[in-house]
Design an enzyme around this catalytic site. Structure first.
Site, short mmCIF file in Angstrom:
data_model
loop_
_atom_site.label_atom_id
_atom_site.label_comp_id
_atom_site.label_asym_id
_atom_site.label_seq_id
_atom_site.Cartn_x
_atom_site.Cartn_y
_atom_site.Cartn_z
N HIS A 274 98.92 16.32 70.53
CA HIS A 274 98.88 15.33 71.75
C HIS A 274 97.29 15.24 72.14
O HIS A 274 96.64 14.30 72.23
CB HIS A 274 99.50 15.66 72.98
N GLU A 275 96.86 16.71 72.24
CA GLU A 275 95.41 16.69 72.75
C GLU A 275 94.37 15.74 71.81
O GLU A 275 93.41 15.13 72.02
CB GLU A 275 94.99 18.00 73.20
N HIS B 264 94.05 12.20 71.87
CA HIS B 264 93.16 11.56 72.75
C HIS B 264 91.71 11.48 72.11
O HIS B 264 91.19 10.13 72.43
CB HIS B 264 92.69 12.49 73.97
ZN LIG Z 1 97.16 13.71 77.34
#
Ligand SMILES: [Zn+2]
Ligand SMILES: *[C@@H]1O[C@H](CO)[C@@H](O)[C@H](O)[C@H]1NC(C)=O
Ligand SMILES: *[C@@H]1O[C@H](CO)[C@@H](O)[C@H](O)[C@H]1NC(C)=O
Ligand SMILES: *[C@@H]1O[C@H](CO)[C@@H](O)[C@H](O)[C@H]1NC(C)=O
Ligand SMILES: CC(=O)N[C@H]1CO[C@H](CO)[C@@H](O)[C@@H]1O
Length: 638
Positions: free
Chosen positions: A435-436, A439
């Site tokens: 998820h990170e 980004h």
């Molecule tokens: Zn996030």
């Protein structure tokens, strides 16, 4: 001109790694070199100095001009062989077994020159064949002088060769009581009963192009001493004369939750050897710009703790292992997370690098602005491996990623979760690390690598959260899952089976009722992201149902660079769409970009599967980007 069919496992390894896809470069900064230097011998003095010609289409080379295989087959290896036979009439070659067709459709065929049935170890040839079957470039270090007649030698000759290598390089291997055993490979010998080496030295008889331009018989001696794995060439008739030496790095091993394991509750840690992809990380994960690291640093990322939250990656602790063996304990019952910092940093480094390699194959490469220290002259800017801070003291129960423009180091900060006892560590859970990192991907791809300010509007920022959950879901979906299988984000880190979102990702409306209208008036980006990721989850399953699934960690590409299975196809379309969509996209524009990505990649073969997915969740044909309301209609033809 003839081709010998002999394929030697060892020679193939050597070509494959030293020339075609170097495993680890052997620059002067190699930590193994440094450890040799402590013994007063500088191996860089013995570096191989073979020169290579490179001829491309623009050179006007007469051999290249208009060469086309006379054979009617579209066998690119055959085309390359025909070209080599015509261009190097008097030389003999064997085809090395690592030929492949690149993503761009260019086939690369590797040859090793041979003489009297032996490899000329520093004489290589590689030929590039275009999609249309023409040769467009080749590179060669072929020996063009006179091949000497065959020479006689003694069976026991590898022993004096080993002794000379050990003496000159001060390796401390004693061969007083040594004996020689032939292996299955041609003219290759194992030297047994030595002392001072970690494994039995291997000697192989080869030819070598000497610095004086002549060709001579040589022993290639492989020695494995503590942290130095060396490949040294000696003159077969005067072994004390060392012709060249190179450092050859042994395997890297990581004890980790393997790629595909959602979190520590979903599997056990295993030992993973050399897990990198050689296209995405041609020098492995511990090397950059000629420097080899014995720690969790390399071209794609630097992983370390940041307990004091000072963001100083240089001073952050990270494990060191001279033989690149990163196997450290983690039991899950530790009350002090600092006790397993080695395991955590190793896992974060592994997951981030695995994701780097996958994204690379999906198109997030140097030119697209990915995170690498060395751009390898492949476009984009270098100097920006991801800073991966584990157990970051800045906060708890969360994680973050700060994306800077291409060429500047971005930072992932993974926190501890103290809502559980004992605390849980975000860096150990693949869903949150993916998820990170995502980004960084969406910020770099949307609006161009130099502009990271394109996901700041409410809808775009929400999708920024959604992409991270979606990529995790797509990567962690197992081959035996079905469209009824749910994906749950962040369950392990907070020790709650429901996870950190309001609903599981599901194609079943009763389990996840999100539709486009849910984002109306909402400004919290994670809430908006849930709806976006739900839509993409529908796309994922429509494509898996159409094209099937795979258990592979990386995609297989078919014609035109299209992943052959639905799961990687969905990931590729989503990543491609990020680069197509405008700065500050709305849901409607981002949907259109996914449809367009499919047009660009497949000619629109999945148009209706994609539209049906979005329309099911209210983002149908007549949905408006500004007046948010559900529309379930499909475009004509679906
Ligand atoms: Zn996030
Ligand atoms: C082959 O083509 C690739 C690009 O596809 C290029 O990077 C490489 O240098 C070429 N090599 C040779 C020997 O032509
Ligand atoms: C943690 O688990 C390991 C392995 O099961 C065990 O050997 C160790 O004693 C445990 N430590 C504590 C503090 O419970
Ligand atoms: C981490 O590993 C190193 C060896 O690389 C070891 O010396 C150190 O004690 C380990 N740290 C912890 C906290 O276990
Ligand atoms: C902008 C940038 O970092 N460019 C680098 C790309 O790679 C080449 C070769 O490694 C460097 O010379 C450039 O400086």
């Amino acid at each position: 001109m003839a081709f010998s069919l002999a394929t030697k496992a060892l020679a193939a390894l050597f070509i494959g790694q030293a020339l075609a896809h170097p495993l680890i470069s052997t620059g002067q900064h190699d930590h193994r070199v440094r450890s040799l230097q402590r013994r007063q011998v500088d191996i860089s003095k013995f570096q191989l100095t073979t020169s290579t010609n490179y001829i491309n289409a623009e050179s006007g080379d007469s051999a290249l001009k208009g060469f086309r295989s006379v054979s009617i087959s579209n066998d690119y290896v055959k085309t390359a062989k025909d070209f080599v036979a015509k261009t190097f009439k008097d030389a003999e070659f064997r085809v090395a077994d690592d030929s492949y067709v690149g993503v761009n459709g260019v086939a690369h065929v590797y040859f090793k020159q041979t003489a009297h049935g032996l490899d000329i170890d520093n004489a290589d040839l590689n030929v590039n064949i275009s999609r249309d079957g023409t040769v467009f470039s080749y590179g060669d270090s072929v020996f063009k002088g006179e091949i000497p007649p065959p020479q006689k030698r003694e069976f026991s000759d590898p022993i004096p060769a080993l002794k000379a290598v050990s003496d000159v390089l001060e390796l401390g291997i004693s061969a007083e009581r040594a004996s020689v055993e032939a292996t299955e490979a041609h003219e290759e010998y194992k030297i047994t009963r030595t002392t001072g080496a970690d494994s039995d030295p291997i000697a192989t008889l080869v030819y070598f192009q000497k610095p004086d331009g002549t060709l001579g018989l040589s022993w290639r001696v492989q020695t494995d001493v503590i942290t130095n794995y060396l490949m040294t060439y000696t003159d077969a008739f005067s072994p004390e004369s060392i012709l060249g030496a190179m450092n050859y790095v042994a395997d890297a091993i990581y004890e980790v939750y393997k790629w595909g394991v959602h979190d520590p509750s979903a599997g056990v840690r295993t030992l993973e050897t050399d897990p990198w992809d050689t296209t995405a990380s041609p020098n492995g994960w511990h090397s950059s710009k000629g420097t080899n690291y014995d720690t969790t640093m390399g071209n794609n990322g630097y992983a370390q703790e940041d307990w004091d939250a000072d963001n100083d990656y240089a001073s952050g602790y990270r494990p060191h292992s001279a033989d690149l063996k990163f196997d450290y304990p983690y039991y899950g019952n530790e009350t002090n997370p600092h006790d397993y910092i080695n395991a955590t940093v190793t896992q974060l480094f592994y997951t981030a690098n695995m994701y780097h390699d996958l994204l690379y194959l999906l198109g997030f490469n140097e030119a697209a602005g990915n995170f690498e220290d060395d751009n390898g002259s492949k476009g984009g800017k270098g100097g920006d491996p991801v800073i991966l801070d584990a157990q970051d003291g800045l906060g708890t129960n969360n994680d973050n990623f700060r994306t800077l423009p291409d060429g500047q180091k971005s930072r992932m900060q993974m926190y501890l979760f103290d809502v559980t006892t004992p605390n849980r560590d975000g860096a150990l859970s693949a869903d949150v690390v993916i998820h990170e990192y995502t980004h960084g991907v969406s910020n770099r791809l949307t609006g161009g690598p130099a502009n990271v300010g394109c996901l700041n509007t409410v809808q775009a920022g929400g999708m920024g959260e959604g992409w991270g959950d979606f990529m995790g879901a797509a990567i962690l979906t197992k081959a035996d899952a079905t469209r009824d299988t749910d994906f749950i984000e962040g369950a392990w880190v907070i020790n709650d089976p429901k996870g950190i979102r309001d609903y599981p990702y599901s194609t079943i409306m009763t389990r996840n009722p999100h539709t486009y209208a849910d984002i109306k008036g909402v400004t919290e980006v994670h809430d908006i992201g849930e709806t976006w990721a739900t839509m993409l989850y529908e796309v994922l399953w429509n494509l898996i149902d159409k094209h099937g699934n795979t258990a592979d960690a990386r995609p297989t590409f078919g014609e035109g660079g299209v992943p052959v299975d639905g799961r990687f196809l969905a990931m590729k379309l989503v990543v491609d769409a990020m680069a197509l969509q405008p700065c500050s996209p709305t849901f409607v524009q981002a949907r259109d970009a996914v449809v367009d990505a499919d047009v660009a990649l497949t000619g629109g073969a999945n148009r209706c599967e994609i539209w049906r997915a979005f329309a099911k969740r209210g983002l149908g044909k007549s949905a408006s980007g500004t007046k948010v309301a559900d529309k379930f209609d499909l475009p004509e033809g679906c």
